[in-house]
Design a protein around this motif. Sequence first.
Motif, PDB file in Angstrom:
ATOM      1  N   PHE A 261       0.837  -1.201   0.000  1.00  0.00           N
ATOM      2  CA  PHE A 261       0.000   0.000   0.000  1.00  0.00           C
ATOM      3  C   PHE A 261       0.872   1.251   0.000  1.00  0.00           C
ATOM      4  O   PHE A 261       0.629   2.200  -0.754  1.00  0.00           O
ATOM      5  N   PHE A 262       1.881   1.247   0.839  1.00  0.00           N
ATOM      6  CA  PHE A 262       2.803   2.375   0.921  1.00  0.00           C
ATOM      7  C   PHE A 262       3.515   2.593  -0.412  1.00  0.00           C
ATOM      8  O   PHE A 262       3.655   3.721  -0.887  1.00  0.00           O
ATOM      9  N   LEU A 263       3.942   1.509  -1.044  1.00  0.00           N
ATOM     10  CA  LEU A 263       4.660   1.597  -2.316  1.00  0.00           C
ATOM     11  C   LEU A 263       3.759   2.115  -3.437  1.00  0.00           C
ATOM     12  O   LEU A 263       4.164   2.981  -4.224  1.00  0.00           O
ATOM     13  N   ILE A 264       2.515   1.617  -3.498  1.00  0.00           N
ATOM     14  CA  ILE A 264       1.585   2.033  -4.550  1.00  0.00           C
ATOM     15  C   ILE A 264       1.240   3.512  -4.427  1.00  0.00           C
ATOM     16  O   ILE A 264       1.284   4.268  -5.408  1.00  0.00           O
ATOM     17  N   THR A 265       0.906   3.947  -3.210  1.00  0.00           N
ATOM     18  CA  THR A 265       0.505   5.344  -3.023  1.00  0.00           C
ATOM     19  C   THR A 265       1.656   6.295  -3.335  1.00  0.00           C
ATOM     20  O   THR A 265       1.445   7.347  -3.949  1.00  0.00           O
ATOM     21  N   PHE A 266       2.865   5.922  -2.955  1.00  0.00           N
ATOM     22  CA  PHE A 266       3.974   6.808  -3.253  1.00  0.00           C
ATOM     23  C   PHE A 266       4.369   6.780  -4.723  1.00  0.00           C
ATOM     24  O   PHE A 266       4.917   7.761  -5.239  1.00  0.00           O
ATOM     25  N   SER A 267       4.068   5.701  -5.399  1.00  0.00           N
ATOM     26  CA  SER A 267       4.264   5.681  -6.855  1.00  0.00           C
ATOM     27  C   SER A 267       3.322   6.680  -7.522  1.00  0.00           C
ATOM     28  O   SER A 267       3.716   7.403  -8.443  1.00  0.00           O
ATOM     29  N   VAL A 268       2.068   6.711  -7.033  1.00  0.00           N
ATOM     30  CA  VAL A 268       1.095   7.677  -7.544  1.00  0.00           C
ATOM     31  C   VAL A 268       1.561   9.107  -7.256  1.00  0.00           C
ATOM     32  O   VAL A 268       1.492   9.995  -8.117  1.00  0.00           O
ATOM     33  N   ILE A 269       2.048   9.345  -6.035  1.00  0.00           N
ATOM     34  CA  ILE A 269       2.505  10.674  -5.641  1.00  0.00           C
ATOM     35  C   ILE A 269       3.693  11.120  -6.498  1.00  0.00           C
ATOM     36  O   ILE A 269       3.754  12.269  -6.962  1.00  0.00           O
ATOM     37  N   ILE A 270       4.640  10.221  -6.716  1.00  0.00           N
ATOM     38  CA  ILE A 270       5.810  10.557  -7.534  1.00  0.00           C
ATOM     39  C   ILE A 270       5.389  10.881  -8.964  1.00  0.00           C
ATOM     40  O   ILE A 270       5.888  11.841  -9.576  1.00  0.00           O
ATOM     41  N   PHE A 271       4.460  10.092  -9.501  1.00  0.00           N
ATOM     42  CA  PHE A 271       3.947  10.365 -10.850  1.00  0.00           C
ATOM     43  C   PHE A 271       3.320  11.748 -10.919  1.00  0.00           C
ATOM     44  O   PHE A 271       3.573  12.517 -11.862  1.00  0.00           O
ATOM     45  N   CYS A 272       2.491  12.082  -9.916  1.00  0.00           N
ATOM     46  CA  CYS A 272       1.815  13.380  -9.899  1.00  0.00           C
ATOM     47  C   CYS A 272       2.829  14.522  -9.830  1.00  0.00           C
ATOM     48  O   CYS A 272       2.728  15.506 -10.585  1.00  0.00           O
ATOM     49  N   TYR A 273       3.806  14.405  -8.948  1.00  0.00           N
ATOM     50  CA  TYR A 273       4.755  15.495  -8.795  1.00  0.00           C
ATOM     51  C   TYR A 273       5.707  15.619  -9.972  1.00  0.00           C
ATOM     52  O   TYR A 273       6.154  16.727 -10.293  1.00  0.00           O
ATOM     53  N   PHE A 274       5.999  14.532 -10.619  1.00  0.00           N
ATOM     54  CA  PHE A 274       6.812  14.606 -11.825  1.00  0.00           C
ATOM     55  C   PHE A 274       6.110  15.461 -12.885  1.00  0.00           C
ATOM     56  O   PHE A 274       6.720  16.341 -13.505  1.00  0.00           O
ATOM     57  N   ASN A 275       4.818  15.232 -13.059  1.00  0.00           N
ATOM     58  CA  ASN A 275       4.057  15.999 -14.040  1.00  0.00           C
ATOM     59  C   ASN A 275       3.768  17.417 -13.572  1.00  0.00           C
ATOM     60  O   ASN A 275       3.706  18.352 -14.384  1.00  0.00           O
ATOM     61  N   ILE A 276       3.587  17.609 -12.258  1.00  0.00           N
ATOM     62  CA  ILE A 276       3.385  18.957 -11.725  1.00  0.00           C
ATOM     63  C   ILE A 276       4.612  19.825 -11.977  1.00  0.00           C
ATOM     64  O   ILE A 276       4.512  20.951 -12.482  1.00  0.00           O
TER      65      ILE A 276
END
Length: 338
Positions: free
Chosen positions: A199-214
Motif C-alpha cells: 500500500f505504501f509503495l503504490i501510493t507513493f508511486s502515484v505521488i511521484i507520478f503526480c509530482y513529476f508531471n506537476i
Amino acid sequence: MYEMENITDITGISDYYMWEQACDKEDVSAFATLLTTILNSFIFIFSIIGNGLVLWVLIAYENFESVTNVFIFNLSIADLILTLCLPFFIVYHRQGWIFGAVACKTFNALFSVGFYSGIIFLTFMTYHRYLAVVDPLSALKTRRPAFKIMTSIIAWFLSISASVPVIIFQVETKYAGFNRCEYNEKIPELVSNYQQNIFFLITFSVIIFCYFNIIKTLLKSQSQRNHKPVKLILVIVVVYFLSWSPYNIIMLIHSLNQQNIFKDCEFIKKIDYAKYVSEKIAMSHCCLNPILYAFVGIKFRRHLKNVLKCCCQCKHDALSTARHSSQYHCHNEDGSLY
C-alpha cells in the motif's frame, strides 16, 4: 528463561517464539520500554497541541470550500487518532497489555486506520494539486461539496477496510507470564505487514507520478499562482516519506525474520532495535505537520498569531472584541490554509 520443550503450540507460531525465547532479548525489551516511554510522551503532548491548533485555525479562521482544507482537516484527525494510541502503548511496554481483549483490537485498529488514512489523504491531496496544475478544467469539478464529502468517505472506508486483518486477528494472549496484544497466527501478521508495504509503495508511486508531471508543467508555465500550494504539499509528502519509509523497510525485514530466514541472534536483535527506532520516527510524524504549516504556510502563521492574540485579549477581558475581529478576518479570506 523457559525451557523450549515446555512451550506449547497454541497460536500456530510456536516455532518463531521458541527461537525468540532461545535468543535472549532482555536488553532489547529494556531499550524498547525506555524509548517508548520517553518519545511517546513527547510525541503525544506536541501532537495534541499542534493538531489541536490546526483544527482550531481551520474551524475558526478558514472555510471548507477549499478541497485542500478538507484534506488537511482529515489529515489532522488521522494524526490525532494515532496520537491517542500512544499512552496505551507506553503502559503496554511497561506492564503488558492490561486493558482487555476489546481494547487490544480497538487500539491496534485505530493505529492501522490512522496510518492508512494519513497516506490516502496525502495521495488525494497530491492528486488534487496535480489536477489544479496539469488539468485546471477537471479541477473545477472538485470544488463541488459532493466531491469533498465522497472523497473523505472513500478515504476512511479504504482505511477501515485495510485494517480488517488487525481487527480480526489481533488478540490478547499470555506468553511467559506477560500479557501481549498481538496476532494469534503468523500468516495474518505477514499478510498485514506485506499489505502495508505494498500500500505504501503504490501510493507513493502515484505521488511521484503526480509530482513529476506537476514540476514539468510548472517549469513550462510563467505563472506563480500554483507554486506555494505545490511547495507546501511537496514538503508534507517528503516529510511523510522520510518518516514512514524506514519503518516500512524494517517491517519488511522483520516479516522475513518471522519466517525464520535469519538465524544469527545478534542480527535479529539489531532488527528489533531498528524496528523500535523506526517506529518512533514514524510516530513522530503526528506532530510534524503543524510545524510544516507554520514554517511553509504564510496564512497559517497569520492565523496562529491571531489565535495567540485572541488568547492574550481574553486575559484582559476583551474576548468579544477578539471574536468579532476573528470572524471579520475569516470572512475575508479565500482559498486554502496556505
